[in-house]
Design an enzyme around this catalytic site. Structure first.
Site, PDB file in Angstrom:
ATOM      1  N   LYS A 168     -12.513  -2.218  10.572  1.00  0.00           N
ATOM      2  CA  LYS A 168     -12.442  -3.274   9.568  1.00  0.00           C
ATOM      3  C   LYS A 168     -11.438  -4.330   9.970  1.00  0.00           C
ATOM      4  O   LYS A 168     -10.335  -3.968  10.341  1.00  0.00           O
ATOM      5  CB  LYS A 168     -12.007  -2.614   8.255  1.00  0.00           C
ATOM      6  CG  LYS A 168     -11.846  -3.567   7.110  1.00  0.00           C
ATOM      7  CD  LYS A 168     -11.262  -2.832   5.941  1.00  0.00           C
ATOM      8  CE  LYS A 168     -10.919  -3.852   4.875  1.00  0.00           C
ATOM      9  NZ  LYS A 168     -10.097  -3.323   3.869  1.00  0.00           N
TER      10      LYS A 168
ATOM     11  N   GLU B 157      -5.433   5.114  17.071  1.00  0.00           N
ATOM     12  CA  GLU B 157      -5.487   5.279  15.613  1.00  0.00           C
ATOM     13  C   GLU B 157      -6.695   6.133  15.203  1.00  0.00           C
ATOM     14  O   GLU B 157      -6.585   7.023  14.360  1.00  0.00           O
ATOM     15  CB  GLU B 157      -5.591   3.913  14.925  1.00  0.00           C
ATOM     16  CG  GLU B 157      -4.267   3.194  14.709  1.00  0.00           C
ATOM     17  CD  GLU B 157      -3.501   3.753  13.519  1.00  0.00           C
ATOM     18  OE1 GLU B 157      -3.909   4.781  12.948  1.00  0.00           O
ATOM     19  OE2 GLU B 157      -2.470   3.141  13.150  1.00  0.00           O
TER      20      GLU B 157
ATOM     21  N   LYS C 216      -7.912  -0.359  10.971  1.00  0.00           N
ATOM     22  CA  LYS C 216      -7.881  -1.445   9.986  1.00  0.00           C
ATOM     23  C   LYS C 216      -6.832  -2.457  10.420  1.00  0.00           C
ATOM     24  O   LYS C 216      -5.655  -2.128  10.555  1.00  0.00           O
ATOM     25  CB  LYS C 216      -7.552  -0.890   8.600  1.00  0.00           C
ATOM     26  CG  LYS C 216      -7.425  -1.981   7.547  1.00  0.00           C
ATOM     27  CD  LYS C 216      -7.281  -1.416   6.140  1.00  0.00           C
ATOM     28  CE  LYS C 216      -7.056  -2.520   5.135  1.00  0.00           C
ATOM     29  NZ  LYS C 216      -6.929  -2.006   3.764  1.00  0.00           N
TER      30      LYS C 216
ATOM     31  N   CYS D 240       0.812  -1.221   0.000  1.00  0.00           N
ATOM     32  CA  CYS D 240       0.000   0.000   0.000  1.00  0.00           C
ATOM     33  C   CYS D 240       0.848   1.275   0.000  1.00  0.00           C
ATOM     34  O   CYS D 240       0.307   2.377   0.096  1.00  0.00           O
ATOM     35  CB  CYS D 240      -0.938  -0.007   1.201  1.00  0.00           C
ATOM     36  SG  CYS D 240      -1.996  -1.476   1.251  1.00  0.00           S
TER      37      CYS D 240
ATOM     38  N   TYR E 146     -20.925  -6.746   0.949  1.00  0.00           N
ATOM     39  CA  TYR E 146     -21.101  -7.300  -0.391  1.00  0.00           C
ATOM     40  C   TYR E 146     -22.524  -7.805  -0.586  1.00  0.00           C
ATOM     41  O   TYR E 146     -22.942  -8.063  -1.717  1.00  0.00           O
ATOM     42  CB  TYR E 146     -20.080  -8.423  -0.624  1.00  0.00           C
ATOM     43  CG  TYR E 146     -18.658  -7.902  -0.538  1.00  0.00           C
ATOM     44  CD1 TYR E 146     -18.090  -7.232  -1.609  1.00  0.00           C
ATOM     45  CD2 TYR E 146     -17.906  -8.027   0.631  1.00  0.00           C
ATOM     46  CE1 TYR E 146     -16.805  -6.703  -1.524  1.00  0.00           C
ATOM     47  CE2 TYR E 146     -16.631  -7.508   0.734  1.00  0.00           C
ATOM     48  CZ  TYR E 146     -16.084  -6.847  -0.354  1.00  0.00           C
ATOM     49  OH  TYR E 146     -14.825  -6.314  -0.267  1.00  0.00           O
TER      50      TYR E 146
ATOM     51  N   ARG F 251      -8.394  -9.931  -2.048  1.00  0.00           N
ATOM     52  CA  ARG F 251      -7.139  -9.770  -2.787  1.00  0.00           C
ATOM     53  C   ARG F 251      -7.176 -10.531  -4.097  1.00  0.00           C
ATOM     54  O   ARG F 251      -6.486 -10.169  -5.047  1.00  0.00           O
ATOM     55  CB  ARG F 251      -5.961 -10.173  -1.911  1.00  0.00           C
ATOM     56  CG  ARG F 251      -5.798  -9.180  -0.758  1.00  0.00           C
ATOM     57  CD  ARG F 251      -4.686  -9.539   0.197  1.00  0.00           C
ATOM     58  NE  ARG F 251      -4.737  -8.655   1.360  1.00  0.00           N
ATOM     59  CZ  ARG F 251      -4.044  -8.848   2.465  1.00  0.00           C
ATOM     60  NH1 ARG F 251      -3.244  -9.904   2.566  1.00  0.00           N
ATOM     61  NH2 ARG F 251      -4.138  -8.003   3.464  1.00  0.00           N
TER      62      ARG F 251
END
Ligand code: PBG
Length: 326
Positions: free
Chosen positions: A251, A236, A198, A133, A316, A208
């Site tokens: 997440k 965070e 995350k 990333c 989803y 992925r």
């Protein structure tokens, strides 16, 4: 709360009929809370299924519009857009290209469905040859040089018409860098939904495969969080809020309900939960085997995220859920 106790108090009294149970339900699932992730790649009439994720496809921009139109018709208010570029390199140039796959698709979506919210995932892993990333030098994922690329990517999404940008990279300081760039470019009103807590999770496996973003070496543990840590998740999230995040995300979702709960309680910001690819795959697989009831388990899982404190559910199954709860 003060319960005098049995036999005066009988909790079953409020469970005697469906209407009564609905009347006293503390938590609701509503279609207005749903976000549907979509994966764009170049082409025409392309609808490529992904083995690990039944019902999820790599879609060409025209097919994205079709899918988004169906979601919109079901009153799903938002999509979360990912891109799979034709070429990857070690500067992630496809991520911030003016005619990159996300930029092109966002323009098309906003033209065809102006009232559908388009959220764009801001990350470099899909565009990097090595699949990490951030910028890599000598096997290390560099933080600060990566910020510039993320900021450029977010601004190019905003310029294409994205309603919300959602950085998922987990570099330190990226929310501030993105906020500064957006403001500089005149996008003062473009909100940031940060993937604030995350975790480095094995639940991302199927994603992925869809996004073709598996790291070529090592793993993401030097930037994504350790599943062992909850206090660190709070730090965070606090940082992202200080840096300008408007919406914060946790997440994965189902295995991290404690984090969702603490984040919502402590900060009170609009809080999103991402029911990730592995969560979806587990439900689909068990349902295909006939071992669980797909609809009941999906709805129960999402309700649990709401109960924990999530305002926004990224799933989803958004279109199925929209049909089920209608
Ligand atoms: C990109 C990104 C990932 C997911 C969302 N954005 C994968 C990763 O971090 O490896 C995962 C989503 C899912 O599993 O459904 N950084």
């Amino acid at each position: 709360m003060n319960y005098p106790g049995f036999p005066i108090s009988r909790p079953r009294r409020l469970r005697t009929s469906p209407a009564l149970r609905r009347l006293v339900a503390e938590t609701q699932l509503n279609v207005a809370q749903l976000v549907l992730p979509l994966f764009a790649r170049s082409g025409k009439k392309l609808r490529r299924p992904v083995e690990a994720m039944p019902g999820v496809f790599q879609l060409s921009p025209d097919e994205i519009v079709r899918e988004a139109t169906a979601a919109h018709a079901l009153r799903v208010p938002a999509v979360l857009l990912f891109g799979i570029p034709d070429k990857k390199d070690d500067r992630a140039s496809g991520a911030y290209a003016k005619n990159g796959i996300v930029q092109t698709t966002v323009r098309l979506l906003k033209k065809e469905l102006p009232s559908l919210l388009v959220i764009t995932d801001v990350c470099l892993c899909e565009y990097m040859a090595h699949g990490h990333c951030g910028i890599v030098t000598g096997g290390k994922i560099l933080n600060d040089p990566t910020l510039k690329l993320l900021a450029r990517t977010a601004a190019s999404h905003a310029e294409s018409g994205a309603d919300i940008v959602a950085p998922s990279d987990m570099m330190d300081g990226r929310v501030r860098a993105i906020r500064a760039e957006l403001d500089n470019e005149g996008f003062l009103d473009t909100p940031i939904m940060s993937y604030a807590a995350k975790f480095a999770s094995a639940f991302y496996g199927p994603f992925r495969e869809v996004a073709e973003s598996t790291p070529k070496f090592g793993d993401r543990r030097s930037y994504q969080m350790d599943a062992a840590n909850a206090n660190e998740a709070m730090r965070e999230v606090a940082l992202d809020i200080q840096e300008g995040a408007d919406i914060v995300m946790v997440k994965p979702a189902l295995a991290y309900l404690d984090i969702i709960h603490r984040v919502k309680k402590e900060f009170g910001l609009p809080t999103a939960a991402y029911a990730v690819s592995g969560e979806h795959a587990m439900i689909k697989a068990a349902a295909q085997k006939g071992w669980i009831d797909e609809r009941a388990v999906t709805l129960e899982s999402l309700l649990a995220m709401r109960r924990a404190g999530a305002d926004i559910l990224i799933t989803y199954a958004a279109m199925d859920v929209a049909k089920w709860i209608k």
